[in-house]
Each structure stands twice: as C-alpha cells, then as structure tokens.
Write a protein that holds these residues in place. Structure first.
Motif, PDB file in Angstrom:
ATOM      1  N   LEU A 131       0.876  -1.174   0.000  1.00  0.00           N
ATOM      2  CA  LEU A 131       0.000   0.000   0.000  1.00  0.00           C
ATOM      3  C   LEU A 131       0.910   1.220   0.000  1.00  0.00           C
ATOM      4  O   LEU A 131       1.741   1.392   0.891  1.00  0.00           O
ATOM      5  N   LEU A 132       0.761   2.060  -1.021  1.00  0.00           N
ATOM      6  CA  LEU A 132       1.633   3.230  -1.138  1.00  0.00           C
ATOM      7  C   LEU A 132       0.982   4.440  -0.472  1.00  0.00           C
ATOM      8  O   LEU A 132      -0.230   4.464  -0.248  1.00  0.00           O
ATOM      9  N   ALA A 133       1.811   5.452  -0.200  1.00  0.00           N
ATOM     10  CA  ALA A 133       1.298   6.648   0.471  1.00  0.00           C
ATOM     11  C   ALA A 133       0.238   7.345  -0.379  1.00  0.00           C
ATOM     12  O   ALA A 133      -0.621   8.051   0.142  1.00  0.00           O
ATOM     13  N   CYS A 134       0.294   7.123  -1.702  1.00  0.00           N
ATOM     14  CA  CYS A 134      -0.705   7.729  -2.587  1.00  0.00           C
ATOM     15  C   CYS A 134      -1.986   6.897  -2.617  1.00  0.00           C
ATOM     16  O   CYS A 134      -2.855   7.117  -3.458  1.00  0.00           O
ATOM     17  N   ASP A 135      -2.082   5.893  -1.716  1.00  0.00           N
ATOM     18  CA  ASP A 135      -3.247   5.016  -1.594  1.00  0.00           C
ATOM     19  C   ASP A 135      -3.390   4.032  -2.727  1.00  0.00           C
ATOM     20  O   ASP A 135      -4.426   3.376  -2.852  1.00  0.00           O
ATOM     21  N   ARG A 136      -2.375   3.906  -3.575  1.00  0.00           N
ATOM     22  CA  ARG A 136      -2.392   2.853  -4.583  1.00  0.00           C
ATOM     23  C   ARG A 136      -1.858   1.586  -3.955  1.00  0.00           C
ATOM     24  O   ARG A 136      -0.942   1.616  -3.139  1.00  0.00           O
ATOM     25  N   GLN A 137      -2.413   0.455  -4.348  1.00  0.00           N
ATOM     26  CA  GLN A 137      -1.906  -0.849  -3.924  1.00  0.00           C
ATOM     27  C   GLN A 137      -1.124  -1.386  -5.113  1.00  0.00           C
ATOM     28  O   GLN A 137      -1.685  -1.545  -6.185  1.00  0.00           O
ATOM     29  N   GLY A 138       0.146  -1.627  -4.955  1.00  0.00           N
ATOM     30  CA  GLY A 138       0.906  -2.138  -6.099  1.00  0.00           C
ATOM     31  C   GLY A 138       2.386  -1.963  -5.896  1.00  0.00           C
ATOM     32  O   GLY A 138       2.856  -1.772  -4.770  1.00  0.00           O
ATOM     33  N   SER A 139       3.118  -2.019  -6.999  1.00  0.00           N
ATOM     34  CA  SER A 139       4.571  -1.951  -6.934  1.00  0.00           C
ATOM     35  C   SER A 139       5.007  -0.488  -6.840  1.00  0.00           C
ATOM     36  O   SER A 139       4.432   0.373  -7.497  1.00  0.00           O
ATOM     37  N   GLY A 140       6.001  -0.213  -6.035  1.00  0.00           N
ATOM     38  CA  GLY A 140       6.491   1.156  -5.925  1.00  0.00           C
ATOM     39  C   GLY A 140       7.063   1.457  -4.549  1.00  0.00           C
ATOM     40  O   GLY A 140       7.772   2.450  -4.367  1.00  0.00           O
ATOM     41  N   ARG A 141       6.784   0.591  -3.574  1.00  0.00           N
ATOM     42  CA  ARG A 141       7.238   0.828  -2.198  1.00  0.00           C
ATOM     43  C   ARG A 141       8.736   0.540  -2.094  1.00  0.00           C
ATOM     44  O   ARG A 141       9.194  -0.512  -2.533  1.00  0.00           O
ATOM     45  N   MET A 142       9.471   1.478  -1.523  1.00  0.00           N
ATOM     46  CA  MET A 142      10.919   1.283  -1.373  1.00  0.00           C
ATOM     47  C   MET A 142      11.204   0.080  -0.477  1.00  0.00           C
ATOM     48  O   MET A 142      10.455  -0.200   0.461  1.00  0.00           O
ATOM     49  N   ALA A 143      12.290  -0.632  -0.758  1.00  0.00           N
ATOM     50  CA  ALA A 143      12.740  -1.712   0.126  1.00  0.00           C
ATOM     51  C   ALA A 143      12.815  -1.163   1.548  1.00  0.00           C
ATOM     52  O   ALA A 143      13.249  -0.035   1.759  1.00  0.00           O
TER      53      ALA A 143
END
Ligand code: CTP
Length: 409
Positions: free
Chosen positions: A160-172
């Motif tokens: 879950l990203l800070a932009c509320d998208r669920q997907g790839s993009g979160r830093m290790a």
C-alpha cells in the motif's frame, strides 16, 4: 577479519524526492551506530519531505544541499570531493527524476553530479507511485541501470503506497537496505547467479504432540534466509521453504516464500520445488522424530506422558531424499549442526548424506550456530576437501557458501 563489513566504511547516502525519504533517518542512524562514517546529500524535493537537520544530527556530519555546491571558498568542486570520499553509495529513495538524470548523464543537481563523478559501488533503491513505476520512460531507464557497472539495483516491493495505490512502488524496507548494503560491502555488485534458480530451506520444523505442545529446536532461520538473500542479490530467483522464522520480515522481500510447519510439509514442498532448482541449500533444522500419534485435544498430564513414552516415528532424511532424486548438474549443499569434536562427525555425515557440499558448525560454542550473528566451521567438498572457515558475519558466510555452490553448478 572485520566482522561487520559496514563498520568504519565511508558511506554516502543520496536521498531524492519520494515520500519513502522519511525512512532514511532510521537507516542513517543505524549506519552510524554500526560505526560507519555517513554523509548525506539531499535533493530539493527530498528536503521538502525529510529534515536535513535530522540527517545531520543522526549522521554526525553536515547534510549537503544543492546550495552548498557553489561556494567560492571551497578549493575543490563539492560533487567531486564527495564522490571521491565515498567507499559505498546508498541511493535511496531513487525517484523517477533522479533516475532519469543518472541514466542520461545529467549533472544539474549536487546529487546528480556526485552520482556521475563517483567510482564507488552504488546500491540504488527505487520508490515511486505505481503508475509512475510502470511508465515506459521509467521502465526503460530502470532497464539501463541493470546494465551499469558497480550498481546493485533494488526494485521496489508491492504494498500500500502513500498515494493510496496498492501495487509496486514501495521502497525496500530499511532492514533490507542495510542488508543489501552489507552485501555490497562484503561481496560486491556482480550478478553471477542471474538466470539461475536456488531452492533454500530454512528455520525449524515442528512435530506436534497435541494442539498445544510440539517438538522443535531453536533455529531462527537466519542462516538460510541470508543464503537466500545473498543469492537473490546476485541475481538468482529464490524459492525459500521455511518454518517459523525469527528474522526481520524485510529480509524476505524479493524471495518466493513457501511456509511450512512440520517435516511432512517440508518434504512435500521440497518434492514440488526440486525439479525447477539449479541448486539447493538445505539449511532447515529438521526435527528428527514425531510421535506415532498426535492428539487432537489438549490432554491431561498423564495422557501426555503416555504419548511422550512413545512410540515415536523417525522423520525421513529429506536431504538424502533430495540427493537421491536430483537431476544431472543439480548441486546440493547440506548443513551439519554438531557439538563436541565437529570435524570427524561432519565427515561421517557428509559421506552418509551424499550431498556435494556440507557446512558443519559447532552449536555448543558462543558466536556460532543457532541464533548467532556470526558463524564458523568447516566446508566439506568433493574429494575429501576440507576448508576451515573462521568466524565471520552470517551474510559474509552466506556469500562464501553461495560462491562454493555456484562454482560447482
Ligand atoms: N536433515 C534432513 N532431514 C532430517 C534431518 C536432517 O534433511 N530428517 C538435513 C538438515 O537440513 C541438514 C543435514 O540434514 O542439512 C544435517 O542435519 P543435522 O541435524 O546436523 O543431522 P541429522 O541428519 O539430523 O543427524 P544427527 O541428528 O544424528 O546429527
């Protein structure tokens, strides 16, 4: 030998504009606590997200901003000074913009010009919104980075990203950044396992007497998980079959996980996954016996004593089963946990099990075996070869074992 490969190293931390920048003060603090010298360079957009003052305090050094680059009092250009000072660079988070500048050779910020000027190895951890990460321009730039010399690229994880998208993009996560940096310091950036698949078993198995009690052992799974990450950072696809682990959850990122509990479940998973593996590391601490019957209810003490009095059934030797089923060229590393005089017992075990390599370590000495951060022992190989491995961090040892396994596959 230096036990922590990060202690005393000069590490430049480059922070660019992604919300994941808020996690960097923790990483900087951890590096400083481990005895590394840390300097931070931060882009203007990252400085909107995380405080340069916090980074300066935690690194015990000033934090460098774009405005510092143009000083008429500095005898040498700051980007060259920083680039040459660094022994290792941690580039995290790596934003789409800084990635683009780097790939296209643009040096119009302090961080961008430092990246062009440095000859140090770089750990690059990308982080951005899911749609940005899948934009064709970003994909193409990231592809380029895979081909850069001296770079260990760490793609983002799902979540879950800070932009509320669920997907790839979160830093290790920070613990994985620290592990990957340690890997860069102790092994390097070479991806000699690219295109190969490793099967690793790790952690304890449990054999249940009743719903509340089991037979197990104190394995934390650390050695097996570090073997898995060492191979993954060297480019391997890794299947990790694991019992209950006691490691940072971030250390599991990037691995294909197959949780198991009992020896029977481990056996099934190994049978299923063995055919696709190029090599296997059997680091699981298998509980050797299970009660002939498991009670489905929690018994009285007297009833439990009857179960414990037997009969007991042996758990089959799964390493020997792997060896008997293996395909041509599939190399297998086994482990031996020994007390007392390790080497003769390990040599007998090696002959009995028939694997290609066997790492034997004492479990009755401090700084080795279950749950320790370091390990030492003997690596037994073909032709009765015996290599003594003195005490070292478990990640460094993992790289030594992965090299030995890779050399023979
Ligand atoms: N192993 C296995 N199946 C078992 C027991 C052990 O596959 N039932 C594997 C372990 O994963 C390890 C190796 O065999 O790679 C040696 O394990 P260890 O516990 O040291 O030895 P054991 O075979 O259990 O022999 P002993 O307990 O008699 O020392």
């Amino acid at each position: 030998m230096r036990l922590d490969p990060l202690a005393g190293r000069r590490i430049l931390v480059g922070i660019s504009g992604s919300i994941a920048a808020v996690k960097l003060p923790l990483v900087v603090s951890a590096l400083a606590k481990r005895g590394a010298q840390v300097r931070c360079v931060i882009t203007p957009s990252a400085a909107q997200l995380v405080s340069p003052v916090a980074l300066a305090s935690l690194s015990r050094e000033r934090c460098y901003l774009d405005a510092d680059q143009w000083s008429h009092t500095a005898p040498r250009p700051l980007h060259v000074e920083l680039a040459e000072w660094a022994e290792l660079v941690l580039l995290a988070p790596l934003s789409a913009t800084t990635l683009g500048r780097w790939v296209h050779g643009l040096g119009d910020t302090l961080l961008a010009s430092t990246l062009l000027a440095t000859e140090a190895p770089v750990l690059a951890a990308a982080a951005m919104n899911t749609a940005m990460w899948s934009a064709p321009g970003v994909r193409a730039n990231w592809e380029q980075v895979q081909r850069f010399e001296r770079v260990l690229p760490l793609g983002p994880a799902e979540g879950l990203l800070a932009c509320d998208r669920q997907g790839s993009g979160r830093m290790a996560e920070p613990e994985l950044l620290l592990l990957a940096l340690e890997s860069l310091a102790s092994w390097g950036w070479q991806r000699d396992w690219q295109g190969r698949r490793l099967l690793v078993s790790a952690g304890p198995t449990r054999e249940w007497l009743d719903p509340a009690r089991c037979i197990s052992n104190p394995s934390t799974g650390r050695m097996g998980v570090l073997l898995a990450q060492a191979a993954r950072l060297r480019g391997a696809e890794v299947d990790l079959v694991h019992g209950a682990l006691q490691v940072a959850p971030a250390w599991l990122e990037g691995l294909t996980l197959h949780p198991i509990d009992t020896g029977a479940e481990l056996k099934q998973a190994l049978e299923r996954l063995q055919p696709r593996a190029h090599a296997i590391a059997m680091a699981a601490a298998v509980a050797d016996h299970r009660p002939a019957r498991t009670l489905s209810h929690k018994p009285s003490k007297a009833e439990l004593e009857a179960v414990m009095a037997g009969p007991w059934a042996p758990v089959p030797d799964l390493l020997m089963e792997l060896v008997s089923r293996r395909s041509a060229g599939q190399r297998i590393l086994g482990f031996a946990a020994q007390s007392g005089d390790v080497l003769p017992q390990a040599q007998a075990k090696f002959a009995r099990k028939g694997c290609d390599l066997l790492f034997a370590n004492p479990i009755d000495q401090t700084g080795a075996g279950f749950g320790s951060f370091t390990n030492q022992g003997w690596l037994l190989g073909p032709g009765a070869a015996v290599e003594r491995l003195e005490s070292m961090g478990k990640l460094t040892l993992a790289h030594r074992l992965i090299t030995a396994l890779g050399a023979s596959s």
